[in-house]
Design an enzyme around this catalytic site. Structure first.
Site, PDB file in Angstrom:
ATOM      1  N   GLU A   1       0.425  -5.335  10.932  1.00  0.00           N
ATOM      2  CA  GLU A   1       0.021  -3.336  11.014  1.00  0.00           C
ATOM      3  C   GLU A   1       0.853  -3.257  11.601  1.00  0.00           C
ATOM      4  OE1 GLU A   1      -2.155  -2.438   8.624  1.00  0.00           O
ATOM      5  OE2 GLU A   1      -3.138  -3.791   7.883  1.00  0.00           O
TER       6      GLU A   1
ATOM      7  N   HIS B   1       0.969  -1.876   0.093  1.00  0.00           N
ATOM      8  CA  HIS B   1      -0.062  -0.238   0.013  1.00  0.00           C
ATOM      9  C   HIS B   1       0.918   1.418   0.460  1.00  0.00           C
ATOM     10  CE1 HIS B   1      -3.864  -1.937   1.681  1.00  0.00           C
ATOM     11  NE2 HIS B   1      -3.229  -2.128   0.411  1.00  0.00           N
TER      12      HIS B   1
HETATM   13  N1  LIG Z   1      -3.038  -2.139   5.469  1.00  0.00           N
HETATM   14  S1  LIG Z   1      -4.745  -1.597   5.666  1.00  0.00           S
HETATM   15  O1  LIG Z   1      -5.146  -1.197   4.332  1.00  0.00           O
HETATM   16  O2  LIG Z   1      -4.601  -0.596   6.668  1.00  0.00           O
HETATM   17  N2  LIG Z   1      -5.074  -2.684   6.173  1.00  0.00           N
HETATM   18  C1  LIG Z   1      -5.114  -4.006   5.725  1.00  0.00           C
HETATM   19  C2  LIG Z   1      -5.759  -5.160   6.032  1.00  0.00           C
HETATM   20  C3  LIG Z   1      -5.608  -6.853   6.029  1.00  0.00           C
HETATM   21  C4  LIG Z   1      -5.863  -8.123   6.372  1.00  0.00           C
HETATM   22  O3  LIG Z   1      -6.948  -7.422   6.718  1.00  0.00           O
HETATM   23  O4  LIG Z   1      -5.193  -8.903   6.033  1.00  0.00           O
HETATM   24  C5  LIG Z   1      -5.958  -3.986   4.185  1.00  0.00           C
HETATM   25  O5  LIG Z   1      -7.145  -4.048   4.284  1.00  0.00           O
HETATM   26  O6  LIG Z   1      -5.515  -4.849   3.201  1.00  0.00           O
HETATM   27 ZN   LIG Z   2      -2.280  -1.721   3.949  1.00  0.00          ZN
END
Ligand SMILES: NS(=O)(=O)N[C@@H](CCC(=O)O)C(=O)O
Ligand SMILES: [Zn+2]
Length: 309
Positions: free
Chosen positions: A271, A69
């Site tokens: 995270e 990201h």
């Molecule tokens: N880094 S983030 O985007 O805030 N959280 C991740 C969480 C990833 C996951 O739950 O596997 C996402 O939503 O892709």
């Molecule tokens: Zn992310």
């Protein structure tokens, strides 16, 4: 480039220079390669760290990928910290040396170069998350295990969780998946463990994200229990909260669901810092880089240990 106050973060060129320096300073244990190119044609570099790094030795392999990201720039620093710790430390730290001598460590510091470059190009943070293909694909919804199955992504190209037009429609996720597929040697996946680094919220997440259930096809109770046990052990060392990915929210087409679902790679999403805050949570001061990357050293060591189990 990053705003003047945040020049402690490495931009894409500085990250590349760091990889070249690691190779120059540690030629025997560090080899640079590429997993392919981004949508806009940028090289997506990878570093291999191991004794006799130029040879494929029969040692358990571990993969770390960062900055999938775009705005999550602290994760690029996490991958560079892993690189520096296991290269610079090789000659002086016996614990580091024994890990490097018994593992093959793969590090991809910037999985989404186009998005990462775009986010800082103007000198003002754009809050950008996705790649730069059309209106952007969320590569962490673009992987081919149960892609788009379960309401954990969007079909709207303007959404921040747009899953793409098809599984692996994003060159970046396709490139990383192609590399992992290539590590099936003699019918056996050589990569045993993996972390996909993200920010923020201070969490240790394990599969599956596509279902609230602990067990599902390809995840037995015993396997789930190992994820929970080791996830909890890692979280105890960095103060993050351990939980199944779906306890956060349902995600489909995620990296870790594919790593485990397709290859049975012991795969986690971390995270990082901070624990909360709005959009500015993605942009912590560069003063925290040293503390918040070293904060994960023990967890990384646990995962590297688990790769040999
Ligand atoms: N880094 S983030 O985007 O805030 N959280 C991740 C969480 C990833 C996951 O739950 O596997 C996402 O939503 O892709
Ligand atoms: Zn992310």
């Amino acid at each position: 480039d990053f705003p003047p106050a945040d020049r402690g973060f490495h931009n894409f060129d500085e990250m590349n220079a760091e990889l070249d320096k690691a190779v120059q300073d540690h030629r025997a244990i560090a080899v640079r390669s590429s997993i392919g190119r981004s949508y806009q044609g940028r090289d997506i570099p990878m570093l291999k760290i191991s004794d006799n790094a130029a040879q494929d030795e029969n040692e358990p392999e571990v993969l770390f990928n960062c900055n999938q990201h775009a705005r999550e720039h602290l994760t690029t620093e996490m991958c560079l910290h892993i690189i520096n710790r296991f290269t610079d430390g090789y000659a002086t730290n016996p614990a580091v040396k024994s890990v490097v001598d018994s593992r093959e460590i793969w590090v991809v510091p910037v999985t989404n170069p186009d998005g990462s470059v775009y986010d800082v190009a103007s000198g003002q943070y754009q809050g950008w998350r996705k790649n730069r293909q059309g209106s952007g694909t969320d590569t962490n919804r673009n992987w081919g295990y149960r892609w788009g199955c379960c309401g954990g992504s969007s079909s709207n190209p303007n959404s921040d969780t747009y899953r793409g037009s098809a599984a692996f429609s994003a060159p970046e996720s396709a490139a990383l998946a192609r590399f992992v597929d290539s590590r099936v040697v003699g019918g056996k996946q050589q990569i045993r463990a993996h972390i996909d680094w993200h920010t923020f919220s201070e969490l240790v997440l394990w599969p599956y994200g596509y279902t609230y259930n602990n067990t599902a096809e390809g995840m037995t109770q015993q396997e789930y229990d190992r994820f929970a046990r080791v996830g909890t052990e890692m979280a105890r060392t960095n103060g993050y909260t351990p939980q199944q990915s779906s306890d956060l929210y349902i995600t489909d087409g995620s990296t870790t669901d594919w790593m485990w679902g397709k290859h049975k790679i012991f795969s986690f999403t971390f995270e990082m810092y901070p624990s909360g805050g709005g959009i500015d949570g993605f942009y912590p001061d560069d003063e925290v880089i040293g503390r918040e990357t070293a904060r994960n050293d023990a967890a990384v060591d646990i995962l590297l240990r688990e790769a040999g189990v």
